[in-house]
Design an enzyme around this catalytic site. Sequence first.
Site, mmCIF file in Angstrom:
data_model
loop_
_atom_site.group_PDB
_atom_site.id
_atom_site.type_symbol
_atom_site.label_atom_id
_atom_site.label_comp_id
_atom_site.label_asym_id
_atom_site.label_seq_id
_atom_site.Cartn_x
_atom_site.Cartn_y
_atom_site.Cartn_z
ATOM 1 N N GLU A 26 0.851 -1.192 0.000
ATOM 2 C CA GLU A 26 0.000 0.000 0.000
ATOM 3 C C GLU A 26 0.887 1.242 0.000
ATOM 4 O O GLU A 26 1.997 1.219 0.555
ATOM 5 C CB GLU A 26 -0.893 -0.008 1.256
ATOM 6 C CG GLU A 26 -1.738 1.253 1.404
ATOM 7 C CD GLU A 26 -2.833 1.134 2.467
ATOM 8 O OE1 GLU A 26 -2.883 0.113 3.177
ATOM 9 O OE2 GLU A 26 -3.639 2.079 2.557
ATOM 10 N N ASN A 71 -6.633 1.661 2.771
ATOM 11 C CA ASN A 71 -7.354 2.913 2.969
ATOM 12 C C ASN A 71 -6.902 3.980 1.972
ATOM 13 O O ASN A 71 -7.689 4.854 1.586
ATOM 14 C CB ASN A 71 -7.127 3.416 4.398
ATOM 15 C CG ASN A 71 -7.690 2.472 5.448
ATOM 16 O OD1 ASN A 71 -8.572 1.666 5.161
ATOM 17 N ND2 ASN A 71 -7.188 2.564 6.674
ATOM 18 N N ASN A 171 -12.099 -0.626 -1.083
ATOM 19 C CA ASN A 171 -11.443 -1.175 0.112
ATOM 20 C C ASN A 171 -12.248 -0.830 1.352
ATOM 21 O O ASN A 171 -12.587 0.345 1.563
ATOM 22 C CB ASN A 171 -10.040 -0.585 0.252
ATOM 23 C CG ASN A 171 -9.349 -1.045 1.533
ATOM 24 O OD1 ASN A 171 -8.961 -2.209 1.654
ATOM 25 N ND2 ASN A 171 -9.216 -0.149 2.507
ATOM 26 N N GLU A 172 -12.540 -1.822 2.165
ATOM 27 C CA GLU A 172 -13.155 -1.622 3.500
ATOM 28 C C GLU A 172 -14.240 -0.542 3.492
ATOM 29 O O GLU A 172 -14.239 0.365 4.332
ATOM 30 C CB GLU A 172 -12.072 -1.300 4.542
ATOM 31 C CG GLU A 172 -11.147 -2.459 4.789
ATOM 32 C CD GLU A 172 -10.232 -2.309 6.022
ATOM 33 O OE1 GLU A 172 -10.125 -1.200 6.574
ATOM 34 O OE2 GLU A 172 -9.643 -3.324 6.424
ATOM 35 N N TYR A 243 -7.149 -8.897 11.652
ATOM 36 C CA TYR A 243 -5.843 -8.692 12.290
ATOM 37 C C TYR A 243 -5.930 -9.167 13.735
ATOM 38 O O TYR A 243 -6.975 -9.025 14.377
ATOM 39 C CB TYR A 243 -5.461 -7.216 12.274
ATOM 40 C CG TYR A 243 -5.170 -6.667 10.890
ATOM 41 C CD1 TYR A 243 -3.934 -6.861 10.294
ATOM 42 C CD2 TYR A 243 -6.132 -5.938 10.196
ATOM 43 C CE1 TYR A 243 -3.646 -6.345 9.030
ATOM 44 C CE2 TYR A 243 -5.858 -5.419 8.936
ATOM 45 C CZ TYR A 243 -4.617 -5.622 8.359
ATOM 46 O OH TYR A 243 -4.344 -5.114 7.111
ATOM 47 N N GLU A 291 -6.584 -9.089 3.593
ATOM 48 C CA GLU A 291 -5.731 -8.484 4.623
ATOM 49 C C GLU A 291 -5.812 -9.378 5.851
ATOM 50 O O GLU A 291 -6.884 -9.538 6.437
ATOM 51 C CB GLU A 291 -6.185 -7.065 4.991
ATOM 52 C CG GLU A 291 -5.892 -6.030 3.916
ATOM 53 C CD GLU A 291 -6.203 -4.607 4.357
ATOM 54 O OE1 GLU A 291 -6.047 -4.299 5.561
ATOM 55 O OE2 GLU A 291 -6.606 -3.816 3.497
ATOM 56 N N GLN A 350 1.293 -6.471 5.689
ATOM 57 C CA GLN A 350 1.627 -6.179 4.321
ATOM 58 C C GLN A 350 2.976 -6.833 4.007
ATOM 59 O O GLN A 350 3.360 -7.747 4.734
ATOM 60 C CB GLN A 350 1.652 -4.665 4.129
ATOM 61 C CG GLN A 350 0.258 -4.046 4.387
ATOM 62 C CD GLN A 350 0.124 -2.599 3.919
ATOM 63 O OE1 GLN A 350 0.990 -2.036 3.276
ATOM 64 N NE2 GLN A 350 -1.008 -1.983 4.271
#
Length: 499
Positions: A26, A71, A171-172, A243, A291, A350
Amino acid sequence: THARLVVDPAFVVGPVRRRTFGSFVEHLGRSVYTGIHDPGHPTADADGFRGDVIELVRELGVSTVRYPGGNFVSGYKWEDGVGPQGERPTRLDLAWHSSEPNTVGLDEFVRWARKADVEPMMAVNLGTRGVAEAIELLEYSNVDGGTQLSEQRRANGSDSPHAISLWCLGNEMDGPWQTGHKTAAEYGRLAAETARAMRQIDPDLELVACGSSASDMPTFGAWEHEVLTETYELVDLISAHIYFAEHDGDLASFLAAGVRMDSFIDSIVATADAVRAAGKHSKRIHISLDEWNVWYQDRAESRPPSGTDWPVAPVLLEDRYTVADAVVVGGLLISLLRHTDRVHAASLAQLVNVIAPIMTEPGGRIWKQTTFHPFAQASALARGVVLHTALEVPTYESARYGTAGFVDSVATWDAESGDLVVFAVNRGIEDAAELAVDLRIEGLELVEATSYAHDDPYWAATVDDDTTVLPRANVTAALDGARVTVTLPPVSWNVLRLR
Ligand code: AHR
């Protein structure tokens, strides 16, 4: 602790998928600038990409790399990152309160991906942008030539199309922190129309709709249901992000992270299949776990700058990983492999510097975090098919994730080469575990047994020492007829190879 595993090649979950071993770059912190890209570095190539990073990415065994966010993508104008360097604007990156110089963009990333031998997985911005910009990006990227945008790509030095097949539709978008955050209904419609338009250019694209950004999001479940109801026939995969971190010194719960991963995946599968039934669909939607990792989100290094400070490539999310973190990563890989029938893609978030297995000093040294090792071993050795295995193991109650086996494991079998590989974690903090593997395959021999563990589970690699703890031969492993026995050290990641 005594555990018994039965391995039978007749019981197949599904193929080992290379895409399970994806990762993520990212525009965030030092992931791109001074991470993969560092023109002043002695190993940098003509494009400014560090050769030592590319070498470790290959050693890690990464298949796909998701780009450019995260993000970040929800405020990104892809056009800023293509064309002559001198004409590229510097922009505010709202997601990470940083400045984005746009030195690296789509064309550079694709060149890097080819050099690193990874498949690019591209995300479109559905935060501040929409259908038009997504199809323009696709035209620029994938159309041979003869149109304004495809010719622009060729003029910019990429004569052949980038041929990117795997695309994230935003994304998200469920997260209130996301620039342009949407309700499930708003996002579902936008994702459907974006997918429909992208497929008019190329019906064979593999499209990923945004699922939830965590298993504890208040909308988890309902979000997937509504988004898939809108998009079912137009997308192939639904994303999932998760996560883990150790909280309040509760190592026993942390080591049980795989239990939560299992139930997270099972819940998404159930939701996708419920939409399938209600909509009378015949195809199935698969999961892109794009992720996943250990991430200490409460630590200071996860907080972006603020006020008038908008630095380029600040130190952000540079978590230092311990042996215990690596064992959790190994346990999560076991869970992903076990779900290979429905998890068709995954990205360790990542890759470089930002919650990453690979770390760099700007212009300087490179080193491996502890989490590098389980990923590299699993990627290198998991081949053929994943087997259903029967595991008898004593359990414990973890405060966060409930009942967990002291040992967890998965096995892969490659009928062609005759390789059987067992991956196992011991979640016991004090006690070694005696694992017996009963093989329903004739004539195998033990090739290798390794364990990754240390007396201090909180040992962490540094730039000065990333070799004190490595996967080392486990001399307790022994084959007697059709049974392998091995002692798994406390808090350990282990690999048994037979052929
Ligand atoms: O990987 C770090 C961040 O975590 C990503 O930008 C975002 O998608 C997630 O919240």
